[in-house]
Design an enzyme around this catalytic site. Structure first.
Site, mmCIF file in Angstrom:
data_model
loop_
_atom_site.group_PDB
_atom_site.id
_atom_site.type_symbol
_atom_site.label_atom_id
_atom_site.label_comp_id
_atom_site.label_asym_id
_atom_site.label_seq_id
_atom_site.Cartn_x
_atom_site.Cartn_y
_atom_site.Cartn_z
ATOM 1 N N PHE A 63 1.069 -0.844 0.203
ATOM 2 C CA PHE A 63 -0.123 -0.045 0.077
ATOM 3 C C PHE A 63 0.736 1.445 -0.312
ATOM 4 O O PHE A 63 1.889 1.528 1.057
ATOM 5 C CB PHE A 63 -1.154 0.151 1.473
ATOM 6 C CG PHE A 63 -1.658 1.361 1.379
ATOM 7 C CD1 PHE A 63 -3.271 1.431 0.540
ATOM 8 C CD2 PHE A 63 -1.520 2.377 1.968
ATOM 9 C CE1 PHE A 63 -4.096 2.138 0.048
ATOM 10 C CE2 PHE A 63 -2.500 3.603 2.376
ATOM 11 C CZ PHE A 63 -3.257 3.260 1.172
ATOM 12 N N ASP A 123 9.421 2.684 1.781
ATOM 13 C CA ASP A 123 8.033 3.490 2.086
ATOM 14 C C ASP A 123 7.992 3.323 3.648
ATOM 15 O O ASP A 123 7.451 2.650 4.380
ATOM 16 C CB ASP A 123 6.922 2.886 1.345
ATOM 17 C CG ASP A 123 5.992 3.227 1.876
ATOM 18 O OD1 ASP A 123 5.475 4.381 2.745
ATOM 19 O OD2 ASP A 123 4.624 3.352 1.121
ATOM 20 N N LYS A 175 2.873 11.499 7.490
ATOM 21 C CA LYS A 175 1.721 10.784 8.323
ATOM 22 C C LYS A 175 2.067 11.130 9.931
ATOM 23 O O LYS A 175 2.006 12.597 10.106
ATOM 24 C CB LYS A 175 1.595 9.109 9.136
ATOM 25 C CG LYS A 175 0.942 8.656 7.661
ATOM 26 C CD LYS A 175 0.405 7.229 7.743
ATOM 27 C CE LYS A 175 -0.501 6.547 6.193
ATOM 28 N NZ LYS A 175 -1.973 7.497 6.577
#
Length: 414
Positions: free
Chosen positions: A146, A231, A260
């Site tokens: 993802f 990532d 985030k």
């Protein structure tokens, strides 16, 4: 909608359903405020936040040092284009680069944007430095990944729910099984410019690869002159017990994407981090973002980096890790089939005999615990770093009670 939802909450939920596109399936509660590790709904009920906005509120809600930075910066300047220099951005860039052990950053806003940017950098590096034929660059990813939901990122995904009806897809990607370094070796050809991986796959249910996997991938990519992009959007900034997950694996990636938690639970902030020999392929006009690296984002990002530079939150996560995981693993074999994770991040597989992960999440809401299912049989727990030992004990106690109640009911049915 459950009967326990108040009229006030039902009104808000109804408006969202009427006027907002239906791209999420939220839990049936309406949040009014939050502080620290706790969320309060419109009816005054409090929940221990074990979702942390998918690791965006790593430092909890309304963390006062970040609010002070927010207030001070907004009184000076919040937004300015990159057409000018703004005081503070250089300090942010330097601190973030040094935190990751790299030379420079490129600031963006969201995780998907950071990953898009890394893809662009890798392709340009492939053409300008490696000498790959124009238009032929290939990037290898892992199944179950993802990296975001933009058109390019879902082109790199095998999640059919995320991909359905959005084609045609961006070419230039090949997927191989996660946790299989030799599959990556076999997929590399003369056009391959990069491999992009999550050190731990969060949306896949906190899927942790075998020890040595990332090291093997790093060796393979170096052998074939291929960039390694990690990532760290969800794993970064202490979520797994180290500042970045790659540190625990002893790996030095070429590019790192972060987001985030970098926004301190206040605003979206993301970045790509790397060395000049790769990042230097960018020149003015070849990539940009109106809001990327804006003064407010830079100020908050710098405050986040400063907190992490002390190391105390990473130590706190490491200290509480066994408290959480020992409690969860004690349920294996009686309602729970597996527990995975690192730091304060856990994926818990639920035995289908007792229900779905969503069923358990609904039980936890009734017990004052906020969590979310990642897959039908897997839920994630990600409490913020400000959580205390007593709050972790509460989480384990309520989680245990919820599972044991379902396990007992399943045994009676059997």
């Amino acid at each position: 909608m459950t009967e326990s939802v108040s009229q006030r909450a039902q009104t808000e939920i109804g408006k969202v359903r009427d006027y907002s596109a239906n791209n999420y399936a939220p839990l049936p509660l309406v949040v009014e405020s939050a502080k620290g590790a706790w969320i309060t709904d419109v009816d005054g009920k409090r929940y221990l936040d074990c979702l942390s906005a998918f690791s965006s509120t790593t430092f909890g809600h309304a963390y006062e040092p970040f609010l002070e930075v927010l207030r001070a910066q907004t009184e000076k300047i919040s937004i300015a284009s990159r057409a000018v220099y703004v005081e503070g951005f250089g300090d942010f860039a330097e601190s973030l680069a040094k935190l990751a052990g790299k030379e420079m950053i490129l600031a963006m806003n969201t995780g998907a944007e950071a990953n898009e940017t890394a893809i662009k950098i890798a392709r340009k590096w492939g053409y300008r430095v490696k000498g790959v034929e124009e238009g032929k660059a290939k990037i290898i990813g892992a199944e179950g990944n993802f990296h975001g939901r933009t058109t390019t990122m879902i082109s790199l995904s095998n999640d059919e729910k995320a991909r359905a009806d959005y084609g045609p897809f961006t070419p230039g990607f090949e997927l191989v099984p996660f946790n299989d370094a030799e599959a990556i070796r076999a997929a590399i050809d003369e056009h391959t410019v990069a491999v992009i991986l999550e050190p731990i796959q969060g949306e896949a249910g906190v899927s942790v690869p075998d020890e040595g996997y990332l090291q093997a991938v790093r060796e393979i990519t170096r052998e074939h002159d291929v960039l390694l992009i990690l990532d760290e959007v969800q794993t970064g900034f202490g979520r797994t017990g180290t500042t970045f997950r790659f540190e625990a694996e002893g790996v030095d990636p070429d590019l790192i994407t972060v987001a985030k938690a970098l926004g301190g639970g206040i605003m979206p902030v993301s970045a790509v981090i790397g060395d000049e020999d790769v990042m230097g392929v960018l020149t003015p006009g070849t990539h940009g973002s109106t809001f990327g690296g804006n003064p407010l984002a830079a100020a908050i990002g710098k405050a986040v980096v400063d907190e992490l530079a002390t190391g105390r939150w990473q130590r706190h996560s490491q200290e509480l890790h066994p408290v959480l995981f020992d409690g969860l693993r004690a349920l294996e074999g009686r309602g729970v089939t597996a527990v995975r994770g690192a730091g304060l991040w856990a994926g818990v597989d639920i035995n289908p005999a007792i229900g779905t992960a969503h069923d358990v999440c609904m039980d936890l809401i009734e017990r004052g615990i906020l969590a979310k299912d990642a897959k039908p049989a897997t839920l994630r727990l990600a409490p913020p770093f400000v959580v205390t030992r007593e709050e972790i004990d509460l989480l384990v106690r309520e989680f245990t009670a919820a599972i044991e109640a379902r396990w007992a009911a399943a045994q009676e049915r059997a």
